[in-house]
Design an enzyme around this catalytic site. Structure first.
Site, PDB file in Angstrom:
ATOM      1  N   ASN A   1      43.289  38.777  40.163  1.00 27.60           N
ATOM      2  CA  ASN A   1      41.961  38.134  40.880  1.00 27.60           C
ATOM      3  C   ASN A   1      41.051  39.059  40.674  1.00 27.60           C
ATOM      4  O   ASN A   1      40.686  40.362  41.239  1.00 27.60           O
ATOM      5  CB  ASN A   1      42.146  37.854  42.170  1.00 27.60           C
ATOM      6  CG  ASN A   1      40.777  37.192  43.125  1.00 27.60           C
ATOM      7  OD1 ASN A   1      39.728  37.599  42.534  1.00 27.60           O
ATOM      8  ND2 ASN A   1      41.091  36.298  43.702  1.00 27.60           N
TER       9      ASN A   1
ATOM     10  N   GLU B   1      39.443  33.472  40.279  1.00 28.65           N
ATOM     11  CA  GLU B   1      37.898  33.807  40.742  1.00 28.65           C
ATOM     12  C   GLU B   1      37.016  34.480  39.710  1.00 28.65           C
ATOM     13  O   GLU B   1      36.208  35.316  39.920  1.00 28.65           O
ATOM     14  CB  GLU B   1      38.105  34.795  41.968  1.00 28.65           C
ATOM     15  CG  GLU B   1      36.848  34.471  43.007  1.00 28.65           C
ATOM     16  CD  GLU B   1      36.873  35.088  44.480  1.00 28.65           C
ATOM     17  OE1 GLU B   1      36.228  35.080  45.240  1.00 28.65           O
ATOM     18  OE2 GLU B   1      38.203  35.728  44.502  1.00 28.65           O
TER      19      GLU B   1
ATOM     20  N   TYR C   1      44.425  29.724  41.515  1.00 25.06           N
ATOM     21  CA  TYR C   1      43.660  30.597  42.626  1.00 25.06           C
ATOM     22  C   TYR C   1      43.680  29.540  43.889  1.00 25.06           C
ATOM     23  O   TYR C   1      42.819  28.447  43.989  1.00 25.06           O
ATOM     24  CB  TYR C   1      42.405  30.704  42.226  1.00 25.06           C
ATOM     25  CG  TYR C   1      41.381  31.310  43.186  1.00 25.06           C
ATOM     26  CD1 TYR C   1      41.983  32.123  43.951  1.00 25.06           C
ATOM     27  CD2 TYR C   1      40.101  30.875  43.442  1.00 25.06           C
ATOM     28  CE1 TYR C   1      40.977  32.812  44.956  1.00 25.06           C
ATOM     29  CE2 TYR C   1      39.165  31.429  44.196  1.00 25.06           C
ATOM     30  CZ  TYR C   1      39.775  32.346  45.204  1.00 25.06           C
ATOM     31  OH  TYR C   1      38.834  32.758  45.896  1.00 25.06           O
TER      32      TYR C   1
ATOM     33  N   ASP D   1      46.451  34.418  42.698  1.00 24.31           N
ATOM     34  CA  ASP D   1      46.066  34.693  44.022  1.00 24.31           C
ATOM     35  C   ASP D   1      46.414  33.301  44.788  1.00 24.31           C
ATOM     36  O   ASP D   1      45.915  32.482  44.849  1.00 24.31           O
ATOM     37  CB  ASP D   1      44.804  35.007  44.055  1.00 24.31           C
ATOM     38  CG  ASP D   1      44.272  35.090  45.523  1.00 24.31           C
ATOM     39  OD1 ASP D   1      45.030  35.213  46.486  1.00 24.31           O
ATOM     40  OD2 ASP D   1      43.001  35.614  45.774  1.00 24.31           O
TER      41      ASP D   1
ATOM     42  N   ASN E   1      46.889  33.852  48.051  1.00 28.06           N
ATOM     43  CA  ASN E   1      46.156  33.610  49.505  1.00 28.06           C
ATOM     44  C   ASN E   1      47.045  33.651  50.581  1.00 28.06           C
ATOM     45  O   ASN E   1      46.763  32.800  51.682  1.00 28.06           O
ATOM     46  CB  ASN E   1      44.924  32.735  49.576  1.00 28.06           C
ATOM     47  CG  ASN E   1      43.718  33.382  49.246  1.00 28.06           C
ATOM     48  OD1 ASN E   1      43.449  34.314  49.670  1.00 28.06           O
ATOM     49  ND2 ASN E   1      42.864  32.668  48.437  1.00 28.06           N
TER      50      ASN E   1
ATOM     51  N   ASP F   1      38.799  43.738  44.612  1.00 27.93           N
ATOM     52  CA  ASP F   1      39.305  44.103  45.873  1.00 27.93           C
ATOM     53  C   ASP F   1      40.903  43.694  45.775  1.00 27.93           C
ATOM     54  O   ASP F   1      41.686  44.078  46.765  1.00 27.93           O
ATOM     55  CB  ASP F   1      38.746  43.206  47.097  1.00 27.93           C
ATOM     56  CG  ASP F   1      38.475  41.598  46.849  1.00 27.93           C
ATOM     57  OD1 ASP F   1      38.688  41.320  45.456  1.00 27.93           O
ATOM     58  OD2 ASP F   1      38.144  40.863  47.566  1.00 27.93           O
ATOM     59  N   HIS F   2      41.195  43.051  44.474  1.00 26.89           N
ATOM     60  CA  HIS F   2      42.578  43.022  44.298  1.00 26.89           C
ATOM     61  C   HIS F   2      43.028  43.858  43.082  1.00 26.89           C
ATOM     62  O   HIS F   2      42.311  44.252  42.440  1.00 26.89           O
ATOM     63  CB  HIS F   2      42.844  41.489  43.826  1.00 26.89           C
ATOM     64  CG  HIS F   2      42.703  40.225  44.662  1.00 26.89           C
ATOM     65  ND1 HIS F   2      43.827  39.640  45.231  1.00 26.89           N
ATOM     66  CD2 HIS F   2      41.600  39.920  45.171  1.00 26.89           C
ATOM     67  CE1 HIS F   2      43.275  38.834  46.039  1.00 26.89           C
ATOM     68  NE2 HIS F   2      41.837  38.934  46.102  1.00 26.89           N
TER      69      HIS F   2
END
Length: 253
Positions: A7, A35, A105, A144, A146, A240-241
């Site tokens: 991601n 993303e 995603y 991802d 989540n 951030d991943h």
């Protein structure tokens, strides 16, 4: 065969942070990203030797998935055939002789779980799609997703219980997926290892390794013999991943 999933939290942003160098160094056979946050024509990537497949969200600067592959697929399928999910560019599938690769995603359920119903419908639709494909040949889901499945998968499980990504509903859906004939490849190979794939930009979370494991390679039971190695590449920055890796035992290797 090496598969990477990442991601990137905005492809245009990460391209400014050595994405192409990282991409070349990883030298994956298939590189899936989530993303992308862009529309057609907003970026031109020079990735020699790779075919590029994008699935864009209708909303500008939002969601989106892509796969860059050295291996020409038999077929490319955009979406799940359900408009409410496909309008957000969340799922793309490549079919190969030995397996299907699904890049997902998965929707974030949002603060106070305000989008949890949408998220639950997506989880059900994706699981049903995976089950259907797995009757033909092995399925590999990456992306991802989540959700941190178990307490080992995030730094602070007690304080995050019922928060998005660690709600009972999301964790139960992931359990339901595994129980319907699928394997969390990293956890199968590393049952006790603590390693994270996402960190908040707040509170120096990455510096303190206060992270979550929410990025996965999930493999159907009939593809277990394909799993050679799985890892989380948490020394790679830019998003951030961090990227995750799955190495496959495939014919001729």
């Amino acid at each position: 065969m090496k598969l990477i999933s990442w991601n990137v939290n905005g492809l245009r942003a990460v391209v400014k942070k050595d994405f192409v160098e990282t991409f070349n160094n990883l030298d994956a056979d298939i590189f899936s990203i989530q993303e992308t946050k862009l529309q057609e024509g907003q970026i031109g990537l020079d990735l020699p030797g790779y075919q590029q497949y994008f699935f864009y969200a209708k909303k500008k600067g939002y969601s989106g998935t892509a796969i860059f592959t050295k291996k020409e697929p038999i077929k490319i399928t955009e979406g799940l055939g359900i408009d409410e999910f496909d309008d957000e560019g969340r799922t793309i599938t490549l079919e190969y002789p030995d397996f299907y690769l699904i890049n997902s995603y998965t929707p974030n359920s949002q603060p106070k779980l305000k989008r949890i119903d949408f998220r639950m419908r997506y989880d059900d639709a994706l699981r049903n799609y995976m089950i259907e494909l797995s009757t033909d040949k092995p399925v590999i889901l990456c992306g991802d997703l989540n959700v941190a499945h178990e307490e080992i998968d995030l730094k602070n499980p007690q304080t995050n219980h019922k928060n998005p990504g660690f709600s009972d509903q999301e964790r139960e859906k992931f359990t339901e997926l595994l129980n319907s004939g699928f394997i969390d490849s990293f956890r199968m190979l590393h049952p006790d290892e603590i390693k994270y794939s996402w960190w908040s930009y707040r509170f120096n979370a990455r510096k303190n390794n206060a992270g979550w494991r929410i990025d996965y390679f999930v493999v159907s039971n009939n593809g277990q013999s394909l799993i050679k190695n799985a890892d989380i590449l948490n020394d790679i920055y830019g998003s951030d991943h961090c990227p995750i890796e799955l190495d496959l035992n495939t014919k001729g290797e």
